[in-house]
Design an enzyme around this catalytic site. Sequence first.
Site, PDB file in Angstrom:
ATOM      1  N   ASN A  10      60.986  63.564  44.212  1.00  0.00           N
ATOM      2  CA  ASN A  10      60.199  64.605  44.866  1.00  0.00           C
ATOM      3  C   ASN A  10      60.952  65.915  44.686  1.00  0.00           C
ATOM      4  O   ASN A  10      61.984  66.129  45.320  1.00  0.00           O
ATOM      5  CB  ASN A  10      60.020  64.273  46.356  1.00  0.00           C
ATOM      6  CG  ASN A  10      59.310  65.380  47.109  1.00  0.00           C
ATOM      7  OD1 ASN A  10      58.812  66.333  46.510  1.00  0.00           O
ATOM      8  ND2 ASN A  10      59.262  65.254  48.439  1.00  0.00           N
ATOM      9  N   TRP A  11      60.421  66.747  43.804  1.00  0.00           N
ATOM     10  CA  TRP A  11      61.128  68.001  43.500  1.00  0.00           C
ATOM     11  C   TRP A  11      60.915  69.065  44.564  1.00  0.00           C
ATOM     12  O   TRP A  11      61.546  70.122  44.512  1.00  0.00           O
ATOM     13  CB  TRP A  11      60.663  68.546  42.145  1.00  0.00           C
ATOM     14  CG  TRP A  11      61.258  67.843  40.966  1.00  0.00           C
ATOM     15  CD1 TRP A  11      62.091  66.765  40.978  1.00  0.00           C
ATOM     16  CD2 TRP A  11      61.071  68.198  39.587  1.00  0.00           C
ATOM     17  NE1 TRP A  11      62.432  66.411  39.688  1.00  0.00           N
ATOM     18  CE2 TRP A  11      61.821  67.278  38.815  1.00  0.00           C
ATOM     19  CE3 TRP A  11      60.345  69.183  38.934  1.00  0.00           C
ATOM     20  CZ2 TRP A  11      61.857  67.333  37.422  1.00  0.00           C
ATOM     21  CZ3 TRP A  11      60.380  69.235  37.555  1.00  0.00           C
ATOM     22  CH2 TRP A  11      61.140  68.324  36.800  1.00  0.00           C
ATOM     23  N   LYS A  12      59.994  68.816  45.499  1.00  0.00           N
ATOM     24  CA  LYS A  12      59.698  69.818  46.532  1.00  0.00           C
ATOM     25  C   LYS A  12      59.394  71.166  45.846  1.00  0.00           C
ATOM     26  O   LYS A  12      58.749  71.173  44.802  1.00  0.00           O
ATOM     27  CB  LYS A  12      60.833  69.890  47.551  1.00  0.00           C
ATOM     28  CG  LYS A  12      61.180  68.468  48.056  1.00  0.00           C
ATOM     29  CD  LYS A  12      62.069  68.410  49.226  1.00  0.00           C
ATOM     30  CE  LYS A  12      62.277  66.942  49.620  1.00  0.00           C
ATOM     31  NZ  LYS A  12      63.010  66.771  50.837  1.00  0.00           N
ATOM     32  N   HIS A 105      54.118  63.700  53.867  1.00  0.00           N
ATOM     33  CA  HIS A 105      55.572  63.905  53.837  1.00  0.00           C
ATOM     34  C   HIS A 105      56.001  64.585  55.139  1.00  0.00           C
ATOM     35  O   HIS A 105      55.276  65.420  55.676  1.00  0.00           O
ATOM     36  CB  HIS A 105      55.956  64.762  52.623  1.00  0.00           C
ATOM     37  CG  HIS A 105      57.434  64.800  52.401  1.00  0.00           C
ATOM     38  ND1 HIS A 105      58.259  65.647  53.124  1.00  0.00           N
ATOM     39  CD2 HIS A 105      58.239  64.076  51.590  1.00  0.00           C
ATOM     40  CE1 HIS A 105      59.512  65.436  52.734  1.00  0.00           C
ATOM     41  NE2 HIS A 105      59.530  64.494  51.814  1.00  0.00           N
ATOM     42  N   GLU A 107      57.897  66.945  55.732  1.00  0.00           N
ATOM     43  CA  GLU A 107      57.880  68.421  55.696  1.00  0.00           C
ATOM     44  C   GLU A 107      56.463  68.959  55.889  1.00  0.00           C
ATOM     45  O   GLU A 107      56.270  70.009  56.488  1.00  0.00           O
ATOM     46  CB  GLU A 107      58.509  68.914  54.380  1.00  0.00           C
ATOM     47  CG  GLU A 107      60.019  68.729  54.414  1.00  0.00           C
ATOM     48  CD  GLU A 107      60.675  68.447  53.075  1.00  0.00           C
ATOM     49  OE1 GLU A 107      60.083  68.745  52.021  1.00  0.00           O
ATOM     50  OE2 GLU A 107      61.797  67.900  53.086  1.00  0.00           O
ATOM     51  N   GLU A 175      60.654  57.230  55.116  1.00  0.00           N
ATOM     52  CA  GLU A 175      61.658  58.292  55.050  1.00  0.00           C
ATOM     53  C   GLU A 175      62.026  58.715  56.466  1.00  0.00           C
ATOM     54  O   GLU A 175      61.338  59.552  57.068  1.00  0.00           O
ATOM     55  CB  GLU A 175      61.104  59.505  54.301  1.00  0.00           C
ATOM     56  CG  GLU A 175      60.746  59.227  52.854  1.00  0.00           C
ATOM     57  CD  GLU A 175      60.731  60.508  52.028  1.00  0.00           C
ATOM     58  OE1 GLU A 175      61.534  60.574  51.079  1.00  0.00           O
ATOM     59  OE2 GLU A 175      59.971  61.427  52.332  1.00  0.00           O
ATOM     60  N   GLY A 181      67.565  65.104  53.345  1.00  0.00           N
ATOM     61  CA  GLY A 181      68.324  66.321  53.030  1.00  0.00           C
ATOM     62  C   GLY A 181      69.560  66.523  53.897  1.00  0.00           C
ATOM     63  O   GLY A 181      70.130  67.607  53.925  1.00  0.00           O
ATOM     64  N   SER A 221      68.275  61.001  51.477  1.00  0.00           N
ATOM     65  CA  SER A 221      69.652  61.072  50.973  1.00  0.00           C
ATOM     66  C   SER A 221      70.029  59.928  50.032  1.00  0.00           C
ATOM     67  O   SER A 221      71.164  59.443  50.055  1.00  0.00           O
ATOM     68  CB  SER A 221      70.641  61.174  52.143  1.00  0.00           C
ATOM     69  OG  SER A 221      70.400  62.357  52.889  1.00  0.00           O
ATOM     70  N   GLY A 242      64.806  63.032  46.851  1.00  0.00           N
ATOM     71  CA  GLY A 242      64.665  64.489  46.851  1.00  0.00           C
ATOM     72  C   GLY A 242      65.731  65.137  45.980  1.00  0.00           C
ATOM     73  O   GLY A 242      65.644  65.140  44.752  1.00  0.00           O
ATOM     74  N   GLY A 243      66.781  65.641  46.628  1.00  0.00           N
ATOM     75  CA  GLY A 243      67.823  66.416  45.937  1.00  0.00           C
ATOM     76  C   GLY A 243      68.340  65.794  44.647  1.00  0.00           C
ATOM     77  O   GLY A 243      68.454  66.482  43.622  1.00  0.00           O
TER      78      GLY A 243
HETATM   79  P1  13P Z   1      66.608  63.922  49.976  1.00  0.00           P
HETATM   80  O1  13P Z   1      66.762  62.828  48.948  1.00  0.00           O
HETATM   81  O2  13P Z   1      67.029  65.267  49.449  1.00  0.00           O
HETATM   82  O3  13P Z   1      67.215  63.564  51.276  1.00  0.00           O
HETATM   83  O4  13P Z   1      65.014  64.104  50.239  1.00  0.00           O
HETATM   84  C1  13P Z   1      64.259  62.989  50.555  1.00  0.00           C
HETATM   85  C2  13P Z   1      62.828  63.344  50.505  1.00  0.00           C
HETATM   86  O5  13P Z   1      62.332  64.099  51.320  1.00  0.00           O
HETATM   87  C3  13P Z   1      62.030  62.784  49.423  1.00  0.00           C
HETATM   88  O6  13P Z   1      60.672  62.945  49.669  1.00  0.00           O
END
Ligand code: 13P
Length: 260
Positions: A10-12, A105, A107, A175, A181, A221, A242-243
Amino acid sequence: MTRKKIAAGNWKMFKTPDETKSFFVEFAPLFSGSQAPASAIACPEVVFFIPAYDFAAAVDAVKAYAEKPKIGAQNIFHEREGAFTGELSPIGVKSAGATYVLIGHSERRSLFFESDEFAAKKVRAAVECGLTPMLCVGETLKEREAGSMLDVVSRQIIAGLSQVNPDARFVIAYEPVWAIGTGKVATNEQAEEAHAAIRRVLEGIFSEAKAEATSILYGGSVKPDNAGALAQQPNIDGFLVGGASLKARDFASIVEKLNH
Ligand code: 13P
């Protein structure tokens, strides 16, 4: 029952079209290196949830791949078209190259106040338009500390899937909000406990067969150094990253962990 393993990034709101192109150039040899030819069936499906303005660059860049990663949208609206300024149509993202879409998600839930009911409409629209929805669920730290993790994820799943029939293909991503994050990954035991509970919820809504066939991914994470042990848990069928999905080398290493 062998469930499909999925490694999703997930590149956000990161990467421009140019950066997308560079990423896929770097990822290509790493990705093909991680696909063990003798055991093609065991290879995870690889999906990138990228910003919609990066679709064209990604679709073009993966043309050169023998095994193409899938493209996913990070959001859709629940109508196919209309006067909905700024929204993304499910048939629009599909025709632009997406086969998956993230829904619910954390967010979107926390920053854009998206409700379970809204998620349910989007899940239905995704299925109707031929996209595979990946419904994201997870509790906050406060909810976990209050002992209500299972209540929260059950509610999110029951509501989010309330408008789909059992034949629909969907994926669940667990999640925990406190792990997103933050660098604080759930322990193998915490993640496995939640995934097993989610599978029981799916069994209650649909059937044992459907629950057993549904891929449930862990997100929060995930990094190359913790993915291996998480991947060993019987109810963890992959990751939503994510990251670490922004770095070709790190993400390829996570994909590799699902090959075993
Ligand atoms: P991180 O891997 O950066 O914690 O993000 C997780 C995420 O929100 C994937 O959708």
